[in-house]
Design an enzyme around this catalytic site. Structure first.
Site, PDB file in Angstrom:
ATOM      1  N   TYR A   1       0.844  -1.192   0.000  1.00  0.00           N
ATOM      2  CA  TYR A   1       0.000   0.000   0.000  1.00  0.00           C
ATOM      3  C   TYR A   1       0.877   1.239   0.000  1.00  0.00           C
ATOM      4  O   TYR A   1       1.957   1.261   0.613  1.00  0.00           O
ATOM      5  CB  TYR A   1      -0.868   0.055   1.256  1.00  0.00           C
ATOM      6  N   TYR A  50      -0.485  -9.825   0.653  1.00  0.00           N
ATOM      7  CA  TYR A  50       0.565  -9.310   1.543  1.00  0.00           C
ATOM      8  C   TYR A  50       0.427  -9.927   2.928  1.00  0.00           C
ATOM      9  O   TYR A  50      -0.665 -10.339   3.344  1.00  0.00           O
ATOM     10  CB  TYR A  50       0.522  -7.775   1.613  1.00  0.00           C
ATOM     11  N   ARG A  96      -3.001 -11.777   3.699  1.00  0.00           N
ATOM     12  CA  ARG A  96      -4.320 -11.349   3.182  1.00  0.00           C
ATOM     13  C   ARG A  96      -4.481 -11.778   1.728  1.00  0.00           C
ATOM     14  O   ARG A  96      -3.575 -11.595   0.927  1.00  0.00           O
ATOM     15  CB  ARG A  96      -4.466  -9.824   3.225  1.00  0.00           C
ATOM     16  N   HIS A 152      -7.310  -8.297  -2.626  1.00  0.00           N
ATOM     17  CA  HIS A 152      -8.607  -7.658  -2.422  1.00  0.00           C
ATOM     18  C   HIS A 152      -8.558  -6.179  -2.762  1.00  0.00           C
ATOM     19  O   HIS A 152      -7.496  -5.563  -2.759  1.00  0.00           O
ATOM     20  CB  HIS A 152      -9.077  -7.823  -0.963  1.00  0.00           C
ATOM     21  N   HIS A 184     -10.633  -2.629  -1.541  1.00  0.00           N
ATOM     22  CA  HIS A 184     -11.562  -2.043  -0.567  1.00  0.00           C
ATOM     23  C   HIS A 184     -12.600  -1.186  -1.294  1.00  0.00           C
ATOM     24  O   HIS A 184     -12.256  -0.433  -2.208  1.00  0.00           O
ATOM     25  CB  HIS A 184     -10.810  -1.155   0.425  1.00  0.00           C
TER      26      HIS A 184
END
Lengths: 233, 200
Positions: free
Chosen positions: A103, A142, A152, A155, A157
């Protein structure tokens, strides 16, 4: 008119012990019922006027010196309510990791490269029939600290308002066939019968030849109930 | 035909560059902010500030708080409020929505600059609707801020529906020592002072 209740057979509970952070952050006392008044029947109105020209193209809105790395994707779907009624002019906010699973957020310490050409945040607005669409790159998996060797799944959000604060929805869209789904305490906190609603579908008809893979993700917001008692007033 | 609701998932720890980019200094224009004030104001300027505490009493530095409120005349900027949208009214530009993350303030406060809302109907005391999101919260929670100096609190049906010993968790006390009236509203996720959350 009132909104249907939040369906707790679909939404995860606020404390799900497998997801460690919920243990100290989820409320422990029962939610108190509230009769929906104008306060709950209204909410912020955002439409096409809040969009910047590149907001719906995450492959372009972070470019500095070239294209972002990763598998280019188109994500599209329809926003409807529980009765299947299209929800037009609905703001859809999105944010995600880059193709390497990193991120852009300043506190993300994962040792994977940032992509100088990818930002990962954007938004779009549904059209008159409730359809939304945006371009991006497929986010990477990640690691996170929930348990030993926790990862995770891929995905994106999503954040939507719908017509009132009662229909507010913040969720995550997952990808089909991801082996990490069966191991992810956040996904698994969702009641089993509703889990597949969080997984998009590969869609060849959305796939753009020589350009981007297409994924379909429909979103169902709370619907409305007629309230005969009030209609008689 | 009935379709099942799309389940909620946590906002996670990294929402800021998508949802509150300007507050956190990311290069994306924000759709909203924590400052609800508009150039023309008819009403009382107030500040709402508070912190979010977890079950150990630790301050939460990665929560996101949203507020939705009526203007000082008690009207929501929404089509369902038929009293709104009339250009003859004051505060016509007031949108009533704000969003603030708790990760940029040195004390991890959320701080909203806004106007004190009026009563939205004859029954309810003035209040601000609050939605709470954070890492570790899988489904968002709703609460309300009431104002300690409002006599109408005594007759408010929502406050009355809350067990008496928990009502104080919904009431913000005023402090006007700094020139602007500050209402403090802390949110306790658990414990003796656990905030009342509503099943909206």
């Amino acid at each position: 008119m009132t909104f249907t209740p939040r369906d707790w057979r679909a939404h995860p509970p606020v404390i799900a012990p497998g997801y460690k952070s919920t243990r100290l952050r989820g409320a422990t006392k029962p939610l108190i019922p509230i009769r929906q008044s104008l306060s709950e029947l209204t909410g912020p109105v955002f439409g096409h006027d809040c969009l910047g020209p590149l907001d719906n193209d995450l492959t372009k809105n972070g470019r500095k010196e070239g294209e972002p790395l990763g598998e280019r994707i188109l994500v599209a779907g329809k926003v409807v309510d529980e009765a299947g009624r299209p929800q037009p002019n609905m703001l859809v906010e999105i944010w995600q990791a880059n193709a390497a699973g990193r991120y852009v957020h300043k506190t993300d310490r994962h040792d994977a490269p940032l992509d100088p050409n990818f930002f990962g945040g954007g938004r779009c607005v549904s059209d008159d029939e409730g359809f939304y669409r945006f371009y991006s790159v497929k986010p990477g998996a990640y690691p996170w600290g929930n348990h030993e060797n926790a990862w995770r799944p891929n995905h994106i959000h999503f954040s939507l308002f719908g017509p009132s604060i009662a229909t507010r929805l913040v969720t995550q869209m997952y990808f089909p066939g991801d082996p990490l789904l069966a191991l992810d305490p956040i996904f698994l906190a969702t009641p089993e019968p509703a889990r597949d609603r969080l997984v998009c579908a590969f869609d060849l008809s959305l796939t753009e030849a020589d350009f981007a893979l297409g994924y379909r993700f429909d979103i169902v917001l709370r619907g409305t109930l007629a309230t005969p008692m009030e209609d008689k007033r | 035909m009935s379709k099942g609701q799309t389940p909620s998932q946590t906002v996670g720890p990294f929402f800021a560059y998508g949802l509150t980019p300007q507050q956190y200094g990311y290069p994306l224009a924000g759709i909203t902010s924590s400052d609800l004030r508009t150039p023309e104001i008819a009403g009382e300027l107030i500040r709402i500030e508070g912190r979010v505490f977890d079950g150990k009493g630790d301050v939460v530095g990665d929560a996101m708080i949203e507020i939705w409120q009526a203007d000082p005349q008690g009207r929501y900027a929404h089509p369902a409020d038929s009293r709104g949208g009339n250009v003859a009214f004051p505060n016509i530009a007031f949108r009533g929505f704000g969003r603030c993350g708790t990760g940029t303030d040195a004390e991890n406060r959320f701080v909203f600059e806004t106007l004190k809302p009026g009563a939205v109907d004859d029954d309810q005391a003035p209040h601000v609707n609050v939605i709470v999101f954070m890492r570790g919260l899988l489904s968002h929670l709703y609460t309300r801020i009431y104002f300690a100096d409002e006599a109408a609190n005594a007759g408010d049906p929502v406050l009355q529906s809350v067990p008496a010993e928990r009502r104080d968790t919904l009431i913000a006390a005023a402090d006007d020592s700094s020139g602007v009236v500050v209402y403090r509203f802390d949110i306790h996720m658990q414990g003796d002072k656990e905030t009342v959350f509503f099943d909206v």
